[in-house]
Write a protein that holds these residues in place. Structure first.
Motif, mmCIF file in Angstrom:
data_model
loop_
_atom_site.group_PDB
_atom_site.id
_atom_site.type_symbol
_atom_site.label_atom_id
_atom_site.label_comp_id
_atom_site.label_asym_id
_atom_site.label_seq_id
_atom_site.Cartn_x
_atom_site.Cartn_y
_atom_site.Cartn_z
ATOM 1 N N MET A 165 -41.156 20.745 42.148
ATOM 2 C CA MET A 165 -40.496 20.751 43.454
ATOM 3 C C MET A 165 -41.488 20.625 44.610
ATOM 4 S SD MET A 165 -37.181 20.838 43.354
ATOM 5 C CE MET A 165 -36.819 21.416 45.014
ATOM 6 N N GLY A 166 -42.792 20.513 44.290
ATOM 7 C CA GLY A 166 -43.770 20.253 45.334
ATOM 8 C C GLY A 166 -44.851 21.294 45.522
ATOM 9 N N ASP A 167 -44.742 22.446 44.873
ATOM 10 C CA ASP A 167 -45.766 23.468 45.042
ATOM 11 C C ASP A 167 -47.023 23.064 44.278
ATOM 12 O OD1 ASP A 167 -46.797 25.790 46.073
ATOM 13 O OD2 ASP A 167 -45.755 27.134 44.691
ATOM 14 N N GLU A 168 -48.167 23.583 44.702
ATOM 15 C CA GLU A 168 -49.412 23.362 43.976
ATOM 16 C C GLU A 168 -49.473 24.351 42.812
ATOM 17 O OE1 GLU A 168 -52.594 23.863 46.724
ATOM 18 O OE2 GLU A 168 -51.852 22.324 48.114
ATOM 19 N N ARG A 172 -34.510 29.326 50.723
ATOM 20 C CA ARG A 172 -34.702 28.930 52.119
ATOM 21 C C ARG A 172 -36.090 29.336 52.605
ATOM 22 N NH1 ARG A 172 -29.920 30.376 53.356
ATOM 23 N NH2 ARG A 172 -30.353 32.439 54.176
ATOM 24 N N ARG A 173 -36.535 30.517 52.214
ATOM 25 C CA ARG A 173 -37.865 30.984 52.614
ATOM 26 C C ARG A 173 -38.966 30.128 52.004
ATOM 27 N NH1 ARG A 173 -39.356 36.414 50.982
ATOM 28 N NH2 ARG A 173 -40.992 36.204 52.538
ATOM 29 N N MET A 174 -38.797 29.734 50.730
ATOM 30 C CA MET A 174 -39.817 28.902 50.087
ATOM 31 C C MET A 174 -39.871 27.515 50.719
ATOM 32 S SD MET A 174 -39.759 29.920 46.022
ATOM 33 C CE MET A 174 -38.011 29.621 45.709
ATOM 34 N N ILE A 175 -38.709 26.974 51.094
ATOM 35 C CA ILE A 175 -38.667 25.674 51.763
ATOM 36 C C ILE A 175 -39.335 25.766 53.133
ATOM 37 C CG2 ILE A 175 -37.139 23.961 52.817
ATOM 38 C CD1 ILE A 175 -35.131 24.557 50.534
ATOM 39 N N ALA A 176 -38.991 26.812 53.879
ATOM 40 C CA ALA A 176 -39.545 26.984 55.230
ATOM 41 C C ALA A 176 -41.061 27.144 55.207
ATOM 42 C CB ALA A 176 -38.898 28.187 55.910
ATOM 43 N N ALA A 177 -41.573 27.739 54.133
ATOM 44 C CA ALA A 177 -43.022 27.932 54.007
ATOM 45 C C ALA A 177 -43.728 26.670 53.535
ATOM 46 C CB ALA A 177 -43.306 29.082 53.042
ATOM 47 N N GLY A 178 -42.971 25.620 53.245
ATOM 48 C CA GLY A 178 -43.568 24.378 52.779
ATOM 49 C C GLY A 178 -44.013 24.404 51.332
ATOM 50 N N ARG A 179 -43.512 25.372 50.575
ATOM 51 C CA ARG A 179 -43.931 25.492 49.170
ATOM 52 C C ARG A 179 -43.148 24.544 48.260
ATOM 53 N NH1 ARG A 179 -46.759 30.327 48.071
ATOM 54 N NH2 ARG A 179 -47.028 29.417 45.991
ATOM 55 N N ILE A 180 -41.891 24.299 48.582
ATOM 56 C CA ILE A 180 -41.085 23.372 47.789
ATOM 57 C C ILE A 180 -40.322 22.450 48.737
ATOM 58 C CG2 ILE A 180 -40.849 24.919 45.802
ATOM 59 C CD1 ILE A 180 -38.027 25.607 46.799
ATOM 60 N N LEU A 239 -42.037 28.275 32.610
ATOM 61 C CA LEU A 239 -40.999 27.296 32.917
ATOM 62 C C LEU A 239 -40.726 27.263 34.421
ATOM 63 C CD1 LEU A 239 -38.827 25.305 31.957
ATOM 64 C CD2 LEU A 239 -37.306 27.258 31.564
ATOM 65 N N THR A 240 -40.708 28.433 35.046
ATOM 66 C CA THR A 240 -40.455 28.503 36.477
ATOM 67 C C THR A 240 -41.625 27.926 37.271
ATOM 68 O OG1 THR A 240 -39.125 30.494 36.114
ATOM 69 C CG2 THR A 240 -39.787 30.022 38.366
ATOM 70 N N VAL A 241 -42.846 28.195 36.822
ATOM 71 C CA VAL A 241 -44.014 27.587 37.472
ATOM 72 C C VAL A 241 -43.914 26.073 37.414
ATOM 73 C CG1 VAL A 241 -46.507 27.228 37.293
ATOM 74 C CG2 VAL A 241 -45.576 29.548 37.155
ATOM 75 N N ASP A 242 -43.598 25.540 36.245
ATOM 76 C CA ASP A 242 -43.461 24.091 36.101
ATOM 77 C C ASP A 242 -42.387 23.539 37.038
ATOM 78 O OD1 ASP A 242 -45.425 24.055 34.176
ATOM 79 O OD2 ASP A 242 -44.042 23.934 32.473
ATOM 80 N N PHE A 243 -41.285 24.268 37.172
ATOM 81 C CA PHE A 243 -40.217 23.833 38.070
ATOM 82 C C PHE A 243 -40.712 23.786 39.517
ATOM 83 C CE2 PHE A 243 -36.944 25.133 41.112
ATOM 84 C CZ PHE A 243 -36.043 24.080 40.981
ATOM 85 N N LEU A 244 -41.398 24.847 39.949
ATOM 86 C CA LEU A 244 -41.884 24.908 41.327
ATOM 87 C C LEU A 244 -42.891 23.797 41.600
ATOM 88 C CD1 LEU A 244 -42.311 28.779 41.697
ATOM 89 C CD2 LEU A 244 -40.540 27.354 42.745
ATOM 90 N N VAL A 245 -43.751 23.516 40.632
ATOM 91 C CA VAL A 245 -44.708 22.417 40.792
ATOM 92 C C VAL A 245 -43.965 21.088 40.909
ATOM 93 C CG1 VAL A 245 -46.577 21.135 39.667
ATOM 94 C CG2 VAL A 245 -46.588 23.634 39.633
#
Length: 219
Positions: free
Chosen positions: A196-199, A138-146, A188-194
């Motif tokens: 999901m929309g993160d830079e 929820r925090r990552m979504i709210a921050a616009g990261r994913i 693997l987690t970095v790739d997932f976050l990217v």
């Protein structure tokens, strides 16, 4: 005094589980570990099912506390990586505990409390750790990261990644020198976050921040 005896029995059961495995746990062995009678065990737990349920509740609580203890910073993605490190650390230090609460070969009383998290938003009726993960998402979504695909669904995807990598590491497929974290789980987690929309640069910077905090803490 009754509460103290129950606490001692739970502590002893947790110790037996990690030392010898679930198959070695019995009412007689638990009583002997504490220096009491089998009748005392039955009085407090009713049966071996009651014993296992009490142990799982204790282990779920410890696991949830380990995840919740990760401090919040102004970078929710770095905090998420730190939580992943705490997850991995708990599993590798307590493999029997981890297998009891998240393994496939568990007593029926434990498997019956598991729910379809894609429908309920909860992993089990006992575990609060999934809600800690949902809060991190929820925090990552709210921050616009994913992007927001639904926090429970995203948390389930993340859990799948972490559980799969950690289980394979526990089985010895990634060695014992931390290669599983460095070469498998982190990228693997970095790739997932990217995905999901993160830079990528921001995700990698958050990972570096978490890694530096991990080294500073000495864990």
């Amino acid at each position: 005094m009754s509460d103290e005896i129950r606490r001692q029995l739970v502590e002893a059961g947790v110790a037996i589980l990690e030392r010898d495995g679930l198959q070695a746990l019995s009412v007689r062995k638990l009583a002997a570990e504490v220096g009491t009678s089998t009748m005392v065990v039955y009085t407090h737990f009713g049966s071996m099912t009651g014993v296992v349920d009490a142990l799982s509740d204790e282990i779920f609580a410890r696991f949830g506390e380990a995840l919740a203890a990760v401090p919040h910073t102004d970078d929710p993605v770095a905090d998420f990586f730190s939580m992943g490190a705490a997850y991995r650390r708990f599993a590798l230090r307590n493999p029997q505990h981890y297998q009891l609460i998240f393994g496939t070969a568990v007593p029926a009383s434990l498997s019956s409390c598991r729910t379809d998290l894609t429908v309920t938003g909860h992993a089990t009726s006992r575990d609060t750790s999934f809600q800690v993960l949902c809060a991190s998402v929820r925090r990552m979504i709210a921050a616009g990261r994913i992007r927001d695909d639904g926090e429970a669904a995203v948390a389930g995807r993340i859990w799948s990644i972490c559980h799969g990598a950690v289980t394979l590491e526990m089985a010895g497929f990634f060695g014992t020198e931390g290669h599983g974290l460095r070469d498998i789980l982190s990228p693997l987690t970095v790739d997932f976050l990217v995905g999901m929309g993160d830079e990528r640069g921001r995700a990698e910077a958050s990972l570096a921040t978490a890694a530096a905090m991990h080294l500073a803490s000495g864990n």
